[in-house]
Each structure stands twice: as structure tokens, then as C-alpha cells.
Design a protein around this motif. Structure first.
Motif, short mmCIF file in Angstrom:
data_model
loop_
_atom_site.label_atom_id
_atom_site.label_comp_id
_atom_site.label_asym_id
_atom_site.label_seq_id
_atom_site.Cartn_x
_atom_site.Cartn_y
_atom_site.Cartn_z
N ALA A 45 0.84 -1.20 0.00
CA ALA A 45 0.00 0.00 0.00
C ALA A 45 0.87 1.25 0.00
O ALA A 45 0.59 2.22 -0.73
CB ALA A 45 -0.92 0.00 1.22
N GLU A 46 1.95 1.23 0.78
CA GLU A 46 2.85 2.39 0.83
C GLU A 46 3.51 2.62 -0.53
O GLU A 46 3.59 3.76 -1.01
CB GLU A 46 3.91 2.16 1.90
CG GLU A 46 4.87 3.33 2.05
CD GLU A 46 5.93 3.08 3.11
OE1 GLU A 46 6.77 3.98 3.34
OE2 GLU A 46 5.93 1.97 3.70
N LEU A 47 3.99 1.53 -1.15
CA LEU A 47 4.63 1.65 -2.45
C LEU A 47 3.65 2.13 -3.52
O LEU A 47 4.04 2.78 -4.50
CB LEU A 47 5.23 0.30 -2.87
CG LEU A 47 6.42 -0.19 -2.04
CD1 LEU A 47 6.80 -1.61 -2.44
CD2 LEU A 47 7.61 0.76 -2.20
N SER A 48 2.36 1.81 -3.33
CA SER A 48 1.33 2.21 -4.29
C SER A 48 0.77 3.59 -3.99
O SER A 48 -0.07 4.09 -4.75
CB SER A 48 0.19 1.18 -4.28
OG SER A 48 0.66 -0.12 -4.59
N GLY A 49 1.17 4.19 -2.88
CA GLY A 49 0.69 5.50 -2.53
C GLY A 49 -0.74 5.51 -2.00
O GLY A 49 -1.44 6.52 -2.12
N VAL A 50 -1.15 4.39 -1.42
CA VAL A 50 -2.52 4.27 -0.89
C VAL A 50 -2.51 4.47 0.62
O VAL A 50 -1.71 3.87 1.34
CB VAL A 50 -3.12 2.89 -1.23
CG1 VAL A 50 -4.51 2.74 -0.60
CG2 VAL A 50 -3.20 2.69 -2.73
N ARG A 51 -3.40 5.31 1.11
CA ARG A 51 -3.49 5.60 2.54
C ARG A 51 -4.04 4.41 3.30
O ARG A 51 -4.96 3.72 2.85
CB ARG A 51 -4.40 6.81 2.76
CG ARG A 51 -4.51 7.21 4.23
CD ARG A 51 -5.42 8.41 4.41
NE ARG A 51 -6.80 8.11 4.08
CZ ARG A 51 -7.82 8.93 4.36
NH1 ARG A 51 -7.60 10.08 4.94
NH2 ARG A 51 -9.04 8.59 4.02
N THR A 52 -3.47 4.13 4.47
CA THR A 52 -3.98 3.09 5.35
C THR A 52 -4.39 3.71 6.69
O THR A 52 -3.84 4.73 7.10
CB THR A 52 -2.93 1.99 5.60
OG1 THR A 52 -1.76 2.57 6.19
CG2 THR A 52 -2.55 1.30 4.29
N MET A 53 -5.34 3.07 7.33
CA MET A 53 -5.85 3.59 8.60
C MET A 53 -6.10 2.43 9.55
O MET A 53 -6.74 1.44 9.18
CB MET A 53 -7.16 4.35 8.37
CG MET A 53 -7.76 4.96 9.64
SD MET A 53 -9.40 5.69 9.33
CE MET A 53 -8.99 6.85 8.00
N GLU A 54 -5.56 2.52 10.75
CA GLU A 54 -5.78 1.51 11.77
C GLU A 54 -7.11 1.79 12.49
O GLU A 54 -7.35 2.93 12.90
CB GLU A 54 -4.64 1.51 12.79
CG GLU A 54 -3.31 1.08 12.20
CD GLU A 54 -2.23 1.02 13.25
OE1 GLU A 54 -2.48 1.46 14.40
OE2 GLU A 54 -1.12 0.54 12.93
N VAL A 55 -7.94 0.77 12.61
CA VAL A 55 -9.23 0.93 13.26
C VAL A 55 -9.50 -0.27 14.18
O VAL A 55 -8.80 -1.28 14.12
CB VAL A 55 -10.38 1.05 12.22
CG1 VAL A 55 -10.18 2.26 11.32
CG2 VAL A 55 -10.49 -0.23 11.40
N GLU A 56 -10.51 -0.15 15.00
CA GLU A 56 -10.91 -1.26 15.84
C GLU A 56 -11.54 -2.36 14.99
O GLU A 56 -12.20 -2.09 13.98
CB GLU A 56 -11.93 -0.80 16.89
CG GLU A 56 -11.40 0.24 17.87
CD GLU A 56 -10.33 -0.33 18.78
OE1 GLU A 56 -10.30 -1.56 18.97
OE2 GLU A 56 -9.52 0.47 19.30
N ARG A 57 -11.34 -3.60 15.41
CA ARG A 57 -11.90 -4.73 14.65
C ARG A 57 -13.42 -4.65 14.56
O ARG A 57 -14.01 -5.04 13.55
CB ARG A 57 -11.48 -6.06 15.29
CG ARG A 57 -11.92 -7.28 14.48
CD ARG A 57 -11.43 -8.58 15.09
NE ARG A 57 -11.80 -9.70 14.22
CZ ARG A 57 -11.06 -10.13 13.20
NH1 ARG A 57 -9.92 -9.51 12.92
NH2 ARG A 57 -11.46 -11.15 12.46
N SER A 58 -14.05 -4.10 15.58
CA SER A 58 -15.51 -4.00 15.57
C SER A 58 -16.00 -3.15 14.41
O SER A 58 -17.08 -3.39 13.85
CB SER A 58 -16.01 -3.42 16.90
OG SER A 58 -15.43 -2.13 17.14
N ARG A 59 -15.23 -2.13 14.04
CA ARG A 59 -15.62 -1.29 12.91
C ARG A 59 -15.56 -2.10 11.61
O ARG A 59 -16.44 -2.00 10.76
CB ARG A 59 -14.72 -0.07 12.81
CG ARG A 59 -15.08 0.86 11.65
CD ARG A 59 -14.26 2.12 11.65
NE ARG A 59 -14.55 2.95 10.49
CZ ARG A 59 -13.91 4.07 10.18
NH1 ARG A 59 -12.95 4.52 10.99
NH2 ARG A 59 -14.24 4.75 9.11
N LEU A 60 -14.51 -2.91 11.47
CA LEU A 60 -14.40 -3.75 10.28
C LEU A 60 -15.53 -4.77 10.23
O LEU A 60 -16.08 -5.05 9.17
CB LEU A 60 -13.05 -4.47 10.26
CG LEU A 60 -11.80 -3.57 10.25
CD1 LEU A 60 -10.54 -4.43 10.29
CD2 LEU A 60 -11.80 -2.68 9.02
#
Length: 249
Positions: A45-60
Motif C-alpha cells: 500500500a505504501e509503495l502504491s501511494g494508498v493511505r492506510t488507517m488503523e481501526v478497531e476490529r468492531s468497525r471492520l
């Protein structure tokens, strides 16, 4: 992000990053998952320039739904342009071999459709064709089960399946349906030219009108005690036989 939809699961998200990274708006990950697989995804994702976001598993869990096995990763994506919109686009394209289609008549289980797309990709099918009504479409579950194949194999949903079969026949494609009580055997049928294989829905099989429009009907020979096969398993057997016969030419 009103035009976005979600993909979930490592295979589906990684495949989209490889194939169409520009279509990935962001990736949400389980903040508690820090294994090697997740690290590899974050690196891509970093190499592709895509933003990542850490969230709680419950949200997923809420985003994926009750039956969504997201594995701790969900991507928001926008649809990419479809290279083939109908069968004529494929028939008129620069194919390097005779046309090869898989037609699914009324498959409603997303897991089965995803598995069919996966085996279609593996066997080099040029497109999977299915009716728009009374059949599952390319939803998030299908894309996850397909393990990236939903991003590589054209999926063409048609309004009238019988008419589409007739159009294929007019274009010189041999249309072969599969049914348990067919007079011919899959292994004894010539399948090495332009071909479309038709498999029916779970339990009910092909509809009558679909079967009537096929050039031939074949059965998969069975050597054990079971009487029928899951549609994705049957697809794998049939598609492999086409590929095997083509390899002999």
C-alpha cells in the motif's frame, strides 16, 4: 466517498492493489493485527501511494457484515473501467486462441460464483456470462472468494441468456450444456474449438430454455458414490477438460 464500495480479505485487496492501485481510496486495517501478512500488505500500500488507517476490529466487522470474513483488512475502492461490456467486445478483440466462455445459469450463492471466477481465471476463460436476474452479481463476498479473479476475468451480466447463447452460436461458438441425464459424456466430446460451457444453478441445474438452446448436452462421468457436484467443482472439471483438449492440438 459516495461512489465507493468495499473489498475485504487479503487476496481481494492485494489483487486490486496489483491490478488497479489508483482505484483504491484507502485501506482500513485491524489495529491489533501485526503479523507478517499484514506488514506485507502495508508495504505494498505504501509503495502504491494508498493511505492506510488503523481501526478497531468492531468497525471492520460492521462494514463487512455478518458473513463477511474480512481477515482484518477492508479497502474502499471505486470501480475501474470495464474493458469488455458484452460478448461482441470479446469476440471482436485480438484473441490469441479460439473464444472460451463459461456461462452460469442462475447461480445465487456468492461463494460458488467467486469459486467459479477463480477457476475460470486459472483455465484462461475469456469471460464469465450470467443472467442479471435471479443470480448473484459481483458483490464483496464474491470478490473475496474469487481471490483476485473478479478483477481479471470479465464478468458479463446479460438480460436474456437464451438470446446471448444464440448470438454466440451465430458467431461460431459451440455451446455445450452440462446436465446429469445428458446422452453424451464430457470426456468423449470434442471441445477444442470456440466454445462456451454452460452450468446450471445449485440444485435446479440449467433452465429448460437454456438447455434447449445448447448445441450439445454432456454429463460429467462419476466414478464414486456421490450423484452430483457443486457448480464450482463441476466448472473446474469441465474447464480443465477444454484446456486439456486444446493442449493436444
Amino acid at each position: 466517498m459516495s461512489d465507493a464500495r468495499i473489498l475485504f480479505g487479503f487476496h481481494a485487496v492485494l489483487s486490486r492493489l496489483r491490478q488497479h492501485a489508483a482505484s483504491v481510496q484507502e485501506i482500513l486495517i485491524d489495529r491489533d493485527r501485526v503479523d507478517a501478512r499484514m506488514k506485507d500488505l502495508l508495504k505494498m500500500a505504501e509503495l502504491s501511494g494508498v493511505r492506510t488507517m488503523e481501526v478497531e476490529r468492531s468497525r471492520l466487522d460492521g462494514m463487512a457484515g455478518m458473513n463477511g470474513r474480512h481477515q482484518g483488512v477492508i479497502a474502499r475502492v471505486v470501480d475501474t473501467p470495464i474493458p469488455y461490456k458484452d460478448i461482441h467486445d470479446i469476440l471482436e478483440s485480438d484473441l490469441t486462441e479460439p473464444p472460451f466462455f463459461l456461462i452460469l445459469d442462475g447461480v445465487e450463492d456468492p461463494h460458488n460464483l467467486g469459486a467459479c471466477l477463480r477457476v475460470a481465471d486459472a483455465m484462461g476463460v475469456h469471460a464469465v456470462i450470467a443472467p442479471k436476474d435471479r443470480a448473484v452479481g459481483l458483490n464483496a463476498t464474491v470478490r473475496k472468494v474469487a481471490c483476485g479473479a473478479a478483477e481479471t476475468v470479465p464478468f458479463i451480466a446479460v438480460t436474456n441468456l437464451a438470446r446471448t447463447i444464440r448470438e454466440l452460436k451465430d458467431a461460431g461458438v459451440f455451446v455445450v450444456g452440462t446436465t446429469m441425464d445428458a446422452p453424451s459424456n464430457l470426456l468423449n466430446t470434442k471441445l477444442d474449438g470456440p466454445i462456451a460451457l454452460v452450468l446450471g444453478a445449485e440444485g435446479d441445474g440449467m433452465r429448460r430454455l437454456t438447455a434447449e438452446n445448447c448445441d450439445a448436452l454432456v454429463t460429467i462421468p462419476m466414478f464414486g458414490s456421490v450423484e452430483s457436484l457443486n457448480v464450482s467443482v463441476a466448472s473446474g472439471i469441465c474447464l480443465y477438460e477444454v484446456r486439456r483438449q486444446r493442449s493436444l492440438q
